[in-house]
Write a protein that holds these residues in place. Structure first.
Motif, mmCIF file in Angstrom:
data_model
loop_
_atom_site.group_PDB
_atom_site.id
_atom_site.type_symbol
_atom_site.label_atom_id
_atom_site.label_comp_id
_atom_site.label_asym_id
_atom_site.label_seq_id
_atom_site.Cartn_x
_atom_site.Cartn_y
_atom_site.Cartn_z
ATOM 1 N N GLN A 161 65.122 72.856 29.475
ATOM 2 C CA GLN A 161 65.466 74.176 28.968
ATOM 3 C C GLN A 161 66.857 74.570 29.447
ATOM 4 O OE1 GLN A 161 62.431 77.188 29.309
ATOM 5 N NE2 GLN A 161 60.791 75.678 29.370
ATOM 6 N N LEU A 162 67.637 75.105 28.518
ATOM 7 C CA LEU A 162 68.964 75.628 28.820
ATOM 8 C C LEU A 162 68.832 77.146 28.924
ATOM 9 C CD1 LEU A 162 72.001 75.072 29.149
ATOM 10 C CD2 LEU A 162 72.212 75.246 26.662
ATOM 11 N N LEU A 163 68.986 77.672 30.132
ATOM 12 C CA LEU A 163 68.661 79.067 30.429
ATOM 13 C C LEU A 163 69.910 79.853 30.800
ATOM 14 C CD1 LEU A 163 65.609 78.233 32.709
ATOM 15 C CD2 LEU A 163 65.505 78.940 30.309
ATOM 16 N N ILE A 164 70.038 81.049 30.230
ATOM 17 C CA ILE A 164 71.097 81.982 30.622
ATOM 18 C C ILE A 164 70.442 83.085 31.442
ATOM 19 C CG2 ILE A 164 72.843 83.602 29.799
ATOM 20 C CD1 ILE A 164 73.103 81.880 27.298
ATOM 21 N N ALA A 203 72.579 80.925 21.936
ATOM 22 C CA ALA A 203 72.673 82.347 22.262
ATOM 23 C C ALA A 203 74.087 82.865 22.008
ATOM 24 C CB ALA A 203 72.281 82.565 23.719
ATOM 25 N N ASP A 204 74.195 84.165 21.664
ATOM 26 C CA ASP A 204 75.512 84.773 21.506
ATOM 27 C C ASP A 204 76.226 84.794 22.859
ATOM 28 O OD1 ASP A 204 75.116 85.210 18.822
ATOM 29 O OD2 ASP A 204 74.256 87.201 19.130
ATOM 30 N N LEU A 205 77.531 84.549 22.834
ATOM 31 C CA LEU A 205 78.302 84.437 24.067
ATOM 32 C C LEU A 205 79.427 85.459 24.086
ATOM 33 C CD1 LEU A 205 78.680 80.540 24.274
ATOM 34 C CD2 LEU A 205 76.898 81.958 25.296
ATOM 35 N N ASN A 206 79.766 85.906 25.296
ATOM 36 C CA ASN A 206 80.915 86.789 25.505
ATOM 37 C C ASN A 206 82.061 86.056 26.185
ATOM 38 O OD1 ASN A 206 79.784 89.139 24.389
ATOM 39 N ND2 ASN A 206 78.636 89.526 26.266
ATOM 40 N N GLY A 207 82.047 84.733 26.099
ATOM 41 C CA GLY A 207 83.048 83.922 26.759
ATOM 42 C C GLY A 207 82.374 82.759 27.442
ATOM 43 N N PRO A 208 83.086 82.033 28.306
ATOM 44 C CA PRO A 208 82.430 80.949 29.055
ATOM 45 C C PRO A 208 81.289 81.526 29.869
ATOM 46 C CG PRO A 208 84.573 81.496 30.009
ATOM 47 C CD PRO A 208 84.484 82.230 28.715
ATOM 48 N N THR A 209 80.097 80.974 29.677
ATOM 49 C CA THR A 209 78.889 81.598 30.206
ATOM 50 C C THR A 209 78.151 80.646 31.135
ATOM 51 O OG1 THR A 209 78.670 82.942 28.207
ATOM 52 C CG2 THR A 209 76.696 82.673 29.557
ATOM 53 N N ARG A 210 77.806 81.180 32.289
ATOM 54 C CA ARG A 210 77.023 80.411 33.260
ATOM 55 C C ARG A 210 75.614 80.219 32.723
ATOM 56 N NH1 ARG A 210 73.838 82.645 37.508
ATOM 57 N NH2 ARG A 210 73.286 81.090 39.081
ATOM 58 N N ALA A 211 75.128 78.974 32.797
ATOM 59 C CA ALA A 211 73.764 78.668 32.358
ATOM 60 C C ALA A 211 73.149 77.669 33.323
ATOM 61 C CB ALA A 211 73.759 78.116 30.936
ATOM 62 N N LEU A 212 71.850 77.536 33.231
ATOM 63 C CA LEU A 212 71.096 76.676 34.134
ATOM 64 C C LEU A 212 70.263 75.707 33.324
ATOM 65 C CD1 LEU A 212 69.835 79.529 36.480
ATOM 66 C CD2 LEU A 212 71.807 78.042 36.880
ATOM 67 N N LEU A 213 70.187 74.469 33.801
ATOM 68 C CA LEU A 213 69.315 73.470 33.188
ATOM 69 C C LEU A 213 68.042 73.385 34.008
ATOM 70 C CD1 LEU A 213 71.689 70.515 32.220
ATOM 71 C CD2 LEU A 213 70.333 71.913 30.667
ATOM 72 N N GLY A 214 66.941 73.788 33.384
ATOM 73 C CA GLY A 214 65.645 73.664 34.039
ATOM 74 C C GLY A 214 64.909 72.447 33.496
ATOM 75 N N TYR A 220 59.824 74.257 44.694
ATOM 76 C CA TYR A 220 61.082 74.591 44.008
ATOM 77 C C TYR A 220 60.725 75.078 42.605
ATOM 78 C CZ TYR A 220 65.985 74.014 42.567
ATOM 79 O OH TYR A 220 67.270 74.218 42.125
ATOM 80 N N ASP A 221 60.637 76.404 42.474
ATOM 81 C CA ASP A 221 60.186 76.993 41.212
ATOM 82 C C ASP A 221 61.051 78.222 40.906
ATOM 83 O OD1 ASP A 221 58.637 77.406 38.943
ATOM 84 O OD2 ASP A 221 57.255 78.724 40.007
ATOM 85 N N PRO A 222 61.733 78.235 39.780
ATOM 86 C CA PRO A 222 61.741 77.229 38.708
ATOM 87 C C PRO A 222 62.581 76.006 39.102
ATOM 88 C CG PRO A 222 63.263 78.975 38.164
ATOM 89 C CD PRO A 222 62.568 79.414 39.421
ATOM 90 N N PRO A 223 62.282 74.849 38.520
ATOM 91 C CA PRO A 223 63.000 73.614 38.895
ATOM 92 C C PRO A 223 64.362 73.518 38.204
ATOM 93 C CG PRO A 223 61.289 73.115 37.305
ATOM 94 C CD PRO A 223 61.162 74.568 37.603
ATOM 95 N N ILE A 224 65.327 74.268 38.707
ATOM 96 C CA ILE A 224 66.676 74.247 38.138
ATOM 97 C C ILE A 224 67.399 73.005 38.648
ATOM 98 C CG2 ILE A 224 68.856 75.475 37.954
ATOM 99 C CD1 ILE A 224 66.421 76.781 36.555
ATOM 100 N N ALA A 225 67.764 72.139 37.724
ATOM 101 C CA ALA A 225 68.365 70.862 38.108
ATOM 102 C C ALA A 225 69.878 70.925 38.173
ATOM 103 C CB ALA A 225 67.942 69.775 37.120
ATOM 104 N N SER A 226 70.493 71.851 37.416
ATOM 105 C CA SER A 226 71.947 71.845 37.355
ATOM 106 C C SER A 226 72.447 73.166 36.804
ATOM 107 C CB SER A 226 72.424 70.692 36.466
ATOM 108 O OG SER A 226 73.809 70.689 36.311
#
Length: 729
Positions: A494-497, A539-550, A573-579
């Motif tokens: 999952q790609l999470l913002i 997702a709509d973006l307002n510029g370069p956006t930080r996101a997390l790979l779960g 480790y929950d949620p398992p954010i890998a990167s």
């Protein structure tokens, strides 16, 4: 020697397809497989009335009997419905074109034996075709005809799968070749008995080869044209009928005994409906001809997701047109002493009859469904005739001195395309997780602490291509099996913002590893895998956006899926954010022109404020709810600067402030790259009625030092840009 090379390349490509293609991944392969399994289990033709699905049990039995014979040394195979399904079939952007959990040749040898039966039939047809063509054509001409047939992409693909279309094509190659050869060579009438036997075998392979029967009167006609006497043509036709009648008669009798229509075609060719359909319905077909041509030429998958690059269809159409156009100059081909209209006419007329009936059947779905069910592979029996017409016509373009070399080079081109698609395109279309060597593992950029999923699997690293909104990017996960894995786990990527109050899922993919083809149940202790996925940030973006790979591993629990517990450094480790990753717009954002500043405000050498947009309160236009700041990155920044926004009254008294990282913390300045444009919305705790001015700037949150602010080179007081609310003095 050239023929041997072509046959070796064909065999290598077909075997590669047979063992690299997932089980049941070609059109209707599961249904064809069922037919041969039922023959294996019962020793007779399948029961037509015990099935609840649209199956292939009504098909003529020759191919299935041969496939069952090829598989006889192996144990009785299970039915396709007894094999575990792939829950992610056709559900991801890459792979997952395998309807079942993958099987290996050792687990299901009957399937692979049946695929090799197709390869063997293909070789039989090609060799017989070449021997026949050599009777009336030079070697190079015959080789080109064989190459065009062997490496027609759908013929090549079906040469490595379980189907009866390839058998029909192989016997069609023998029938059309030898019918033309015996006719042009004025062979004795008894020779046509062999044509009859081949006709019988073709019609015992697939019902659509019945149109090959047109070759009998065509042969008789051209034999009559030579002598203007009927005795020899009638004898030749009689011998041909004597050859196919017993074989085909057995099939017709079997259909009658089974309660099927005598010809056994009603399930696939609704004759009554075709006869009742108005010919004007053919006018509805032109918008659908492209997809029909695509499925005839190259459709290497179930579900219409296995089309080739567009250039292949354009090249194929151009090649056929060029070959057909060459027949305008056929009289210049003095190297063929037997060059008569019989050659093109015999190939063209029977093929045209099959194409005509096929097109009529396609029209039956247009009115009720609004489209066609193309299934262009049903036209594959015409490929040998298409190869004859294209090859001979193509060579008519060239002078006699060059034809030999042109034919050899032209025969090489389809073979090279076959190799490219079998050994390169196919593995990419049906990707597997790459098993890593020790040296590859040693070179990995690993996490300091791996993510441990239960006690069986560890995730050691993640690599991602740059992520852009609306553009597919590849993400690779690096797994290690800590012990033999006993279950099949679903990878949920999952790609999470990290928005508030809950995270926004920009994209997600759920699959068994290896795009469905490397399930964890095959993993053994010490195995390492590189596992690829494709994400499409949405997702709509307002510029370069930080996101997390779960990254989750899910196991089936009843009708639901439950995530495995994940540990990191001994802690849950929950949620398992890998990167952590960055998602960027495909192109820099464009501020509204009316809100652009006449002169941008520069902050140091790293950023510029290029636009300001005031946000009035919804309750009263005289009140200010906040402001939108438009920033442009001038250079990369190592520091996460804080943006301050101070609202003051006419006396410069502070009314409200909003200090924090850009875009609610989703676009920290360390992510900015030169050229990025960032939309930064700042809302006040409550609307302000007496706000007159706005002060904007950036500072280092650790030292509280402000970045110097300039307009046209002049430094601003307090290193803050000052703006007056619109409509106020």
């Amino acid at each position: 020697m050239p023929l041997l090379i072509v046959l070796l390349i064909y065999s290598a490509c077909a075997v590669q397809i047979a063992f690299r293609l997932p089980a049941f991944a070609s059109p209707n392969e599961a249904l064809h497989y069922e037919h041969l399994v039922l023959i294996r289990k019962t020793g007779r033709l399948p029961d037509l009335h015990s099935s609840t699905r649209a199956d292939e049990r009504h098909q003529p039995p020759l191919y299935y009997a041969l496939a069952a014979l090829f598989s006889w040394p192996f144990p009785d195979p299970p039915l396709d419905t007894e094999l575990p399904p792939n829950p992610h079939f056709l559900a991801t952007r890459i792979g997952n074109l395998n309807p079942i959990v993958p099987v290996t040749p050792s687990e299901l040898p009957a399937l692979y034996a049946a695929r090799l039966a197709s390869t063997a039939l293909g070789l039989l047809g090609l060799v017989g075709m070449y021997i026949g063509a050599r009777r009336i054509l030079p070697d190079a001409y015959a080789l080109l005809i064989v190459s065009l047939t062997a490496f027609q992409p759908m013929v090549l693909f079906l040469s490595g799968t379980v189907n009866n279309d390839l058998a029909a094509t192989a016997f069609s190659a023998l029938v059309v070749t030898w019918s033309v050869v015996l006719t042009l060579q004025d062979a004795p009438p008894r020779s046509f008995a062999a044509i009859g036997v081949l006709l019988g075998l073709a019609m015992l392979s697939k019902a659509n080869t019945v149109f090959l029967l047109l070759l009998i009167p065509l042969s008789a006609f051209f034999l009559w044209m030579k002598t203007r006497r009927w005795r020899k043509p009638i004898l030749a036709a009689t011998w041909a009928v004597a050859g196919f009648a017993p074989l085909w008669g057995l099939w017709l009798a079997a259909n009658a005994l089974r309660g099927e229509d005598v010809f056994g075609v009603s399930r696939s060719v609704p004759i009554q409906a075709i006869l009742a359909a108005p010919l004007t319905d053919l006018l509805l077909l032109p918008p659908h001809l492209e997809v029909i041509f695509r499925t005839f030429w190259f459709d290497w998958s179930i579900g219409g997701v296995g089309f080739a690059p567009d250039w292949l269809y354009t090249l194929s159409a151009a090649g056929v047109v060029a070959g057909f156009a060459g027949w305008l100059f056929y009289r210049r081909n003095a190297t063929i002493s037997t060059w008569t209209p019989a050659l093109p006419v015999m190939h063209a007329i029977w093929a045209a009859a099959l194409v005509g009936v096929y097109l009529l059947t396609r029209t039956l779905a247009i009115r009720p469904l609004g489209g066609v069910i193309p299934e262009g592979r049903l036209l594959l029996p015409i490929v040998p005739s298409l190869a004859w017409l294209t090859a001979c016509g193509w060579l008519c373009w060239w002078s006699a001195r060059r034809r030999q070399s042109v034919a050899l080079l032209s025969a090489l081109a389809p073979a090279l395309l076959g190799v490219a698609f079998a050994f390169f395109w196919l593995p990419d279309h049906y990707p597997q997780a790459q098993r890593l060597t020790h040296s590859a593992v040693a070179a990995l950029n690993r996490f300091e602490e791996p993510l441990l999923y239960g006690d069986a699997i560890a995730l050691h690293g993640v690599e991602s291509q740059p992520l852009y909104h609306g553009k597919i990017a590849e993400v690779t996960l690096y797994w290690e099996a800590l012990r033999r894995v006993e279950r099949n786990y679903t990878v949920s990527l999952q790609l999470l913002i990290p928005t508030s109050p809950s995270w926004t899922v920009s994209d997600q993919q759920h699959s068994y590893p290896g795009a469905g083809l490397s399930p964890t149940q095959r993993w053994r202790a010490g195995d390492w895998y590189a596992d690829r996925y494709r994400l499409l940030p949405a997702a709509d973006l307002n510029g370069p956006t930080r996101a997390l790979l779960g990254v989750w591993l899910l196991e089936d629990v009843g009708e639901n899926e439950a995530p495995l517990t994940v540990l990191r450094a001994g802690q849950i480790y929950d949620p398992p954010i890998a990167s952590e990753v960055v998602i960027r717009p495909q192109a820099p954002l464009q501020p509204p022109a009316e809100h652009l500043l006449a002169e941008p405000v520069r902050f140091g050498d790293v950023a510029a404020l290029i636009g300001v947009e005031w946000l009035p309160a919804a309750s009263a236009q005289s009140e200010i709810a906040g402001v939108v700041l438009w920033w442009q990155a001038l250079d990369a920044m190592a520091t996460d600067y804080t943006i301050f926004v101070h609202a003051t009254d006419a006396n410069a008294a502070l009314l409200a402030q909003n200090d924090g990282p850009p875009n609610f913390g989703l676009s920290p300045t360390r992510l900015w790259a030169p050229g990025d444009v960032i939309r930064d919305e700042r809302l006040f705790a409550e609307p302000l009625a007496s706000a007159r001015n706005l002060l904007v700037g950036l500072y280092d949150p650790h030292s509280l030092t402000r970045l110097p602010a300039y307009v046209e080179g002049a430094r601003l007081p307090g290193d803050a840009a000052r703006f007056t609310a619109p409509g106020l003095p």
